[in-house]
Write an enzyme that holds these catalytic residues in place. Structure first.
Site, PDB file in Angstrom:
ATOM      1  N   ASP A  60       0.760  -1.086   0.002  1.00  0.00           N
ATOM      2  CA  ASP A  60       0.018  -0.098   0.051  1.00  0.00           C
ATOM      3  C   ASP A  60       0.862   1.094  -0.132  1.00  0.00           C
ATOM      4  O   ASP A  60       1.567   1.393   0.943  1.00  0.00           O
ATOM      5  CB  ASP A  60      -0.956  -0.068   1.449  1.00  0.00           C
ATOM      6  N   TYR A  68       2.773   9.888  -0.085  1.00  0.00           N
ATOM      7  CA  TYR A  68       3.580   9.421   0.765  1.00  0.00           C
ATOM      8  C   TYR A  68       5.098   9.702   0.040  1.00  0.00           C
ATOM      9  O   TYR A  68       5.970   9.778   0.907  1.00  0.00           O
ATOM     10  CB  TYR A  68       3.555   7.916   0.738  1.00  0.00           C
ATOM     11  N   LYS A 116      -2.954   5.759  -3.919  1.00  0.00           N
ATOM     12  CA  LYS A 116      -4.092   6.523  -3.478  1.00  0.00           C
ATOM     13  C   LYS A 116      -4.053   8.122  -4.212  1.00  0.00           C
ATOM     14  O   LYS A 116      -3.038   8.562  -4.337  1.00  0.00           O
ATOM     15  CB  LYS A 116      -4.437   6.881  -1.910  1.00  0.00           C
ATOM     16  N   HIS A 171      -8.190   8.998  -1.602  1.00  0.00           N
ATOM     17  CA  HIS A 171      -7.411   8.955  -0.148  1.00  0.00           C
ATOM     18  C   HIS A 171      -8.138   9.591   1.013  1.00  0.00           C
ATOM     19  O   HIS A 171      -8.218   8.987   1.907  1.00  0.00           O
ATOM     20  CB  HIS A 171      -5.979   9.679  -0.126  1.00  0.00           C
ATOM     21  N   SER A 203      -3.383   1.507   9.993  1.00  0.00           N
ATOM     22  CA  SER A 203      -2.980   1.459  11.492  1.00  0.00           C
ATOM     23  C   SER A 203      -3.499   0.324  12.209  1.00  0.00           C
ATOM     24  O   SER A 203      -3.976   0.675  13.458  1.00  0.00           O
ATOM     25  CB  SER A 203      -3.315   2.959  11.978  1.00  0.00           C
ATOM     26  N   LYS A 236       2.318  -1.092   8.818  1.00  0.00           N
ATOM     27  CA  LYS A 236       3.771  -0.652   8.381  1.00  0.00           C
ATOM     28  C   LYS A 236       4.847  -1.091   9.228  1.00  0.00           C
ATOM     29  O   LYS A 236       4.648  -1.123  10.639  1.00  0.00           O
ATOM     30  CB  LYS A 236       3.560   0.960   8.468  1.00  0.00           C
ATOM     31  N   THR A 244       9.518  -1.389   9.194  1.00  0.00           N
ATOM     32  CA  THR A 244      10.571  -1.054   8.859  1.00  0.00           C
ATOM     33  C   THR A 244      11.572  -2.174   8.915  1.00  0.00           C
ATOM     34  O   THR A 244      12.388  -2.447   7.766  1.00  0.00           O
ATOM     35  CB  THR A 244      11.181   0.233   9.474  1.00  0.00           C
TER      36      THR A 244
HETATM   37  P1  NAP Z   1       0.643   1.013  12.364  1.00  0.00           P
HETATM   38  O1  NAP Z   1       0.917   0.121  11.323  1.00  0.00           O
HETATM   39  O2  NAP Z   1      -0.503   0.653  13.151  1.00  0.00           O
HETATM   40  O3  NAP Z   1       1.966   0.993  13.154  1.00  0.00           O
HETATM   41  C1  NAP Z   1       3.101   1.195  12.771  1.00  0.00           C
HETATM   42  C2  NAP Z   1       4.211   1.547  14.001  1.00  0.00           C
HETATM   43  O4  NAP Z   1       4.447  -0.087  14.426  1.00  0.00           O
HETATM   44  C3  NAP Z   1       5.509   1.712  13.398  1.00  0.00           C
HETATM   45  O5  NAP Z   1       6.088   2.563  14.469  1.00  0.00           O
HETATM   46  C4  NAP Z   1       6.344   0.256  13.322  1.00  0.00           C
HETATM   47  O6  NAP Z   1       7.823   0.526  13.767  1.00  0.00           O
HETATM   48  C5  NAP Z   1       5.903  -0.199  14.529  1.00  0.00           C
HETATM   49  N1  NAP Z   1       5.519  -1.787  14.336  1.00  0.00           N
HETATM   50  C6  NAP Z   1       5.252  -2.572  13.221  1.00  0.00           C
HETATM   51  N2  NAP Z   1       5.391  -3.856  13.396  1.00  0.00           N
HETATM   52  C7  NAP Z   1       5.692  -4.037  14.565  1.00  0.00           C
HETATM   53  C8  NAP Z   1       6.258  -5.203  15.375  1.00  0.00           C
HETATM   54  N3  NAP Z   1       5.796  -6.529  14.964  1.00  0.00           N
HETATM   55  N4  NAP Z   1       6.351  -4.918  16.685  1.00  0.00           N
HETATM   56  C9  NAP Z   1       6.744  -3.821  17.253  1.00  0.00           C
HETATM   57  N5  NAP Z   1       6.280  -2.669  16.566  1.00  0.00           N
HETATM   58  C10 NAP Z   1       5.954  -2.886  15.268  1.00  0.00           C
HETATM   59  O7  NAP Z   1       0.643   2.660  11.625  1.00  0.00           O
HETATM   60  P2  NAP Z   1       0.500   3.413  10.302  1.00  0.00           P
HETATM   61  O8  NAP Z   1       1.651   3.222   9.554  1.00  0.00           O
HETATM   62  O9  NAP Z   1      -0.258   4.398  10.846  1.00  0.00           O
HETATM   63  O10 NAP Z   1      -0.635   2.361   9.366  1.00  0.00           O
HETATM   64  C11 NAP Z   1      -0.203   1.393   8.534  1.00  0.00           C
HETATM   65  C12 NAP Z   1      -0.536   1.761   7.136  1.00  0.00           C
HETATM   66  O11 NAP Z   1      -1.450   2.216   6.746  1.00  0.00           O
HETATM   67  C13 NAP Z   1       0.382   3.018   6.683  1.00  0.00           C
HETATM   68  O12 NAP Z   1       1.846   2.763   6.466  1.00  0.00           O
HETATM   69  C14 NAP Z   1      -0.322   3.384   5.480  1.00  0.00           C
HETATM   70  O13 NAP Z   1      -0.007   2.462   4.121  1.00  0.00           O
HETATM   71  C15 NAP Z   1      -1.748   2.989   5.816  1.00  0.00           C
HETATM   72  N6  NAP Z   1      -2.385   4.226   6.334  1.00  0.00           N
HETATM   73  C16 NAP Z   1      -3.401   4.856   5.511  1.00  0.00           C
HETATM   74  C17 NAP Z   1      -3.885   6.086   5.936  1.00  0.00           C
HETATM   75  C18 NAP Z   1      -5.180   6.486   4.997  1.00  0.00           C
HETATM   76  O14 NAP Z   1      -5.543   7.573   5.203  1.00  0.00           O
HETATM   77  N7  NAP Z   1      -5.735   5.749   4.126  1.00  0.00           N
HETATM   78  C19 NAP Z   1      -3.839   6.591   7.121  1.00  0.00           C
HETATM   79  C20 NAP Z   1      -2.779   6.176   7.861  1.00  0.00           C
HETATM   80  C21 NAP Z   1      -2.069   5.044   7.533  1.00  0.00           C
HETATM   81  P3  NAP Z   1       8.768   0.197  12.460  1.00  0.00           P
HETATM   82  O15 NAP Z   1       8.507   0.875  11.391  1.00  0.00           O
HETATM   83  O16 NAP Z   1       9.967   0.810  13.342  1.00  0.00           O
HETATM   84  O17 NAP Z   1       8.891  -1.361  12.229  1.00  0.00           O
END
Ligand code: NAP
Length: 287
Positions: free
Chosen positions: A44, A49, A74, A107, A197, A240, A242
């Site tokens: 995604d 981004y 998006k 988006h 998220s 998400k 890293t």
């Molecule tokens: P998330 O996936 O809920 O959380 C990401 C955080 O969790 C990062 O700090 C990551 O750290 C950490 N993490 C990931 N896997 C882990 C694990 N196994 N153990 C411990 N920590 C872990 O947050 P998000 O990035 O907001 O959401 C995910 C994706 O959803 C986004 O990247 C994006 O593609 C999409 N999104 C879309 C919208 C929209 O408006 N459509 C809005 C927000 C997000 P590290 O990176 O250091 O691994």
């Protein structure tokens, strides 16, 4: 480990994909390459981004066949007018190094969404954006179209306005925001709910309940939260990550199943926790 799929409208989507918001430059390229090597087949991204080129480079350098990958981008807020949709998607395809998208999303709705500190400029009528997206489907540049951050009312409007099915609504979905009403609407109407998220921006990582349940299965709170999301019928999740460790952990969620009682215990809707998770993520909110 290969991600299992969720099937909606005859289309199979890997149940766990990689979210790439705030992955930039080499970090982004490396994370996507690592993810593809680990078995992720769903990525995604978004025009906003600023990482489509790195995502494309990672796909290009991987051994993954394009047809085996589910790739979403998006539309940027500035690309919702009819002509801008086509122009911007062609640029996205170029940056991503592909001749089609599996899914193209709007988006954000035009008005300011709940819980968002972002103030968006007014956009064109929804019908105008959807018409342009439908033309891209007819031209074979986009296989599925969808929306993001739409509530039930807006999603219903989008479904009425579009000839092509609204394939997915990508929304925040985690134990503190279970989207019960929206999910029920999506299921009734064969719309995939894509959980963004799913870790509540990291807010679930020190959740005691997830920790306790995870110990039963030798899983971390993050893995339990992802499992919880995708164990809902008609839901896929795009955490998400890293590092290789996090990327590997997040896709290692297909060898255990939460009980119905655990599913219910994990579900604890809370605006406060949702906002705390958001606040925990790095500010300012840059999309
Ligand atoms: P998330 O996936 O809920 O959380 C990401 C955080 O969790 C990062 O700090 C990551 O750290 C950490 N993490 C990931 N896997 C882990 C694990 N196994 N153990 C411990 N920590 C872990 O947050 P998000 O990035 O907001 O959401 C995910 C994706 O959803 C986004 O990247 C994006 O593609 C999409 N999104 C879309 C919208 C929209 O408006 N459509 C809005 C927000 C997000 P590290 O990176 O250091 O691994």
């Amino acid at each position: 480990m290969m991600a299992e799929s969720v099937s909606v409208g005859g289309v199979d989507v890997p149940a766990v994909g990689l979210g790439t918001w705030r992955l930039r430059g080499d970090d982004c390229r490396r994370a996507v390459e690592t993810a593809l090597g680990l078995g992720y087949r769903h990525v995604d991204t978004a025009q906003a981004y600023g990482n489509e080129r790195q995502v494309g480079a990672a796909i290009e350098s991987s051994a993954v066949e394009r047809d085996d990958l589910f790739l979403t981008t998006k539309l940027d807020g500035s690309a919702r007018r009819h002509d801008a949709v086509g122009r911007s998607v062609r640029k996205s395809l170029d940056r991503l190094g592909t001749d089609y998208l599996d899914c193209l999303l709007i988006h954000w709705p035009n008005d300011k969404p709940p819980f968002s500190p972002v103030r968006l400029p007014g956009g064109p009528p929804l019908a105008e954006t959807l018409d342009a997206m439908n033309e891209l489907v007819e031209a074979g540049l986009v296989r599925n179209i969808g929306v993001s951050n739409f509530d039930v009312r807006l999603l219903d409007a989008a479904r009425r306005l579009s000839d092509a099915p609204i394939f997915t609504n990508q929304v925040q979905f985690h134990p503190y925001w279970d989207q019960r009403r929206l999910l029920s609407y999506c299921r009734r109407n064969d719309v995939l709910l894509t959980a963004y998220s799913p870790l509540c921006h990291g807010g679930v990582l020190d959740d005691d309940m997830l920790g306790r349940i995870g110990r039963r299965y030798d899983k971390t709170p993050a893995q339990v939260a992802i499992r919880w999301a995708i164990q809902h019928e008609g839901v896929c999740a795009i955490p998400k990550a890293t590092s290789r460790g996090h990327l590997a952990a997040n896709i290692d969620v297909f060898d255990f199943e939460l009980t119905e009682a655990e599913m219910e215990r994990i579900r604890r809707p809370s605006k406060l926790r949702t906002l705390a998770g958001f606040a925990r993520s790095r500010l300012p909110f840059d999309v």
